[in-house]
Scaffold this active site. Structure first.
Site, short mmCIF file in Angstrom:
data_model
loop_
_atom_site.label_atom_id
_atom_site.label_comp_id
_atom_site.label_asym_id
_atom_site.label_seq_id
_atom_site.Cartn_x
_atom_site.Cartn_y
_atom_site.Cartn_z
N ASN A 141 -70.76 38.17 45.36
CA ASN A 141 -70.52 36.76 45.06
C ASN A 141 -71.88 36.06 45.07
OD1 ASN A 141 -69.79 34.11 44.99
ND2 ASN A 141 -68.52 34.15 46.85
N ARG A 180 -67.47 38.11 41.67
CA ARG A 180 -66.72 36.86 41.66
C ARG A 180 -67.36 35.93 40.63
NH1 ARG A 180 -67.01 31.84 45.58
NH2 ARG A 180 -65.25 30.69 44.73
N HIS A 232 -59.94 28.67 43.61
CA HIS A 232 -59.40 29.42 44.77
C HIS A 232 -58.26 30.35 44.36
CE1 HIS A 232 -60.73 25.93 47.62
NE2 HIS A 232 -61.66 26.87 47.60
N ARG A 241 -66.52 17.04 50.03
CA ARG A 241 -66.00 16.47 48.77
C ARG A 241 -64.91 15.46 49.06
NH1 ARG A 241 -64.84 22.15 46.44
NH2 ARG A 241 -66.93 23.01 46.47
N GLU A 274 -60.57 37.26 50.11
CA GLU A 274 -60.88 37.20 48.69
C GLU A 274 -61.62 38.46 48.23
OE1 GLU A 274 -62.09 33.03 49.63
OE2 GLU A 274 -61.80 32.78 47.48
#
Ligand code: ADP
Length: 395
Positions: free
Chosen positions: A10, A87, A176, A237, A381
């Site tokens: 990733n 990813r 996600h 965020r 993940e």
């Protein structure tokens, strides 16, 4: 046949997270991160057999860092490294599933970069470096957005003029996806339900947070949109704000687009509300000591999360369960309890003993007896990316 291994990578603009995933054994044989790439204090650190290691790599770029990892990975895989799973954040509408990487798929990922200008170019850096270092291995891209390509049009379209969608791809994509898919499959297994006849709400709560409605193994709605800013409150965020916020701030404060983007993406959310931290652990401790900002940040986070979950129920035929995952979802009994307390109309209620004890990697139901199922499921993940990579290699 010995169990197969997949290296999962990733890549960020100055970091590479990696894990060597074995199809049969849950713990990673090797995992770690190279960080501050390009800087004088670049370094790689990794864990293997319960031991931690680190190595300074001054000014190393992605390629140099991956080259350092190569012998470690090959030794740990013991001749059973079958491929590399990458990813990739944004697959646009082009990628509805994982895909083998070659010149044409790399070009398609590059063409999607305007939708994810910070992430896709960084992902491509890692892909290209890894492909030249490991040319004989198959490389596979697994997209954060792909799982949400099953959203119906009424869930993915914005109420904007059609040419913006048709000509410029302005629509809701969601992110996600790998995590939402992984935990919904686990949820079905744990509950003895067939995935293709099950109906879930998922709250993925990490530094980024999103909710998802999953019916029969397919994403039907999700809280993130064109970018990962839309939806619930996150670490830094804002989540949803009035879309006129930009023009309001520009007009009244003279702020530039860049300043407003930084505000909404990096200075808002839990950090902005609390004026203390984006880290939920810090906020929970501060709240215990009466910190007003931390208390407010937690209240807003849970209320807005519950509101998003309630909205997601519009996409469900019935509720087989609500799943909490991600660092906050897996560990914070307080956040789970406060969120569920806003969902009493859905008859949700927690068993507070089970809620308090289901933390730090444990999985299981936390609902009170006789109330709808609520599960805590640690996400993985990397494992999902490895399984997708293996499935594609077998196909
Ligand atoms: P990322 O999205 O970067 O993968 P994680 O899934 O690791 O992030 O989640 C990070 C968040 O999880 C942080 O806000 C952190 O404070 C929170 N978290 C981790 N452990 C706990 C805990 N025991 N209690 C509350 N929050 C926790």
């Amino acid at each position: 046949m010995p169990a197969r291994n997949i290296l999962v990578i990733n890549c960020g603009s100055s970091s590479i997270k990696f894990a060597l995933v074995n199809e049969e054994h849950e713990p990673f044989a090797l995992s770690g991160m190279a960080e501050r790439l390009g800087d004088a204090d670049a370094q790689v650190h990794w864990q293997q057999d319960g031991h931690k290691h680190s190595l300074p790599l001054p000014y190393a770029d992605h390629s140099v860092a991956l080259a350092q990892l190569l012998p470690l990975v090959e030794a740990a895989a013991d001749g059973q490294l079958l491929g590399i799973g990458h990813r990739v954040v944004h697959g646009g509408e082009h990628f509805t599933a994982a895909c083998a990487l070659d010149h044409s798929t790399i070009a398609a990922i590059r063409a999607t970069a305007p939708l994810a200008p910070l992430h896709n170019p960084a992902n491509l850096l890692g892909i290209e470096a890894a492909m030249s270092l490991f040319p004989s291995l198959p490389h596979v891209a697994v997209f954060d957005t792909a799982f949400h390509q099953t959203l119906p049009e009424h869930a993915y379209r914005y109420a904007l003029p059609e040419p913006l969608y048709r000509e410029h791809g302005v629509r809701r994509y969601g992110f996600h996806g790998t995590s939402h898919r992984f935990v919904s499959q686990r949820g079905a297994e744990m509950s003895g339900l067939a995935l293709n006849a099950s109906s879930w709400l998922v709250a993925h709560l990490g530094n980024g947070c999103s909710t998802c409605a999953i019916v029969d193994g397919q994403s039907r709605d999700t809280s993130m949109g064109l970018t990962p800013l839309e939806g619930v409150v996150m670490g830094t965020r804002s989540g949803d704000v009035d879309p006129n916020m930009h023009s309001h701030l520009a007009r009244t404060l003279g702020w530039s687009l860049q300043q407003i983007e930084t505000l909404l993406n990096k200075e808002s959310g839990l950090l902005g509300l609390s004026a203390l931290s984006n880290d939920m652990r810090t906020l929970e401790q501060a709240r215990e000591q009466g910190h007003v900002g931390a208390t407010l940040a937690i209240e807003v986070f849970c209320y807005r999360l519950a509101k998003s979950l309630a909205a997601m129920t519009c996409a469900l035929p019935r509720l087989d369960g609500l799943i909490f995952t991600g660092g906050i979802g897996e560990n914070s009994a307080l956040i789970r309890s406060k969120t569920v307390s806003h969902l009493q109309l859905f008859n949700l209620r927690l068993d507070e003993t089970a809620n308090a004890s289901t933390v730090r990697g444990s999985a299981g139901p936390i609902n009170a007896h006789g109330h709808p199922r609520v599960l805590v499921i640690p996400t993985n993940e990397e494992r999902q990316i490895a399984l997708d990579t293996l499935a594609l290699l077998e196909a």
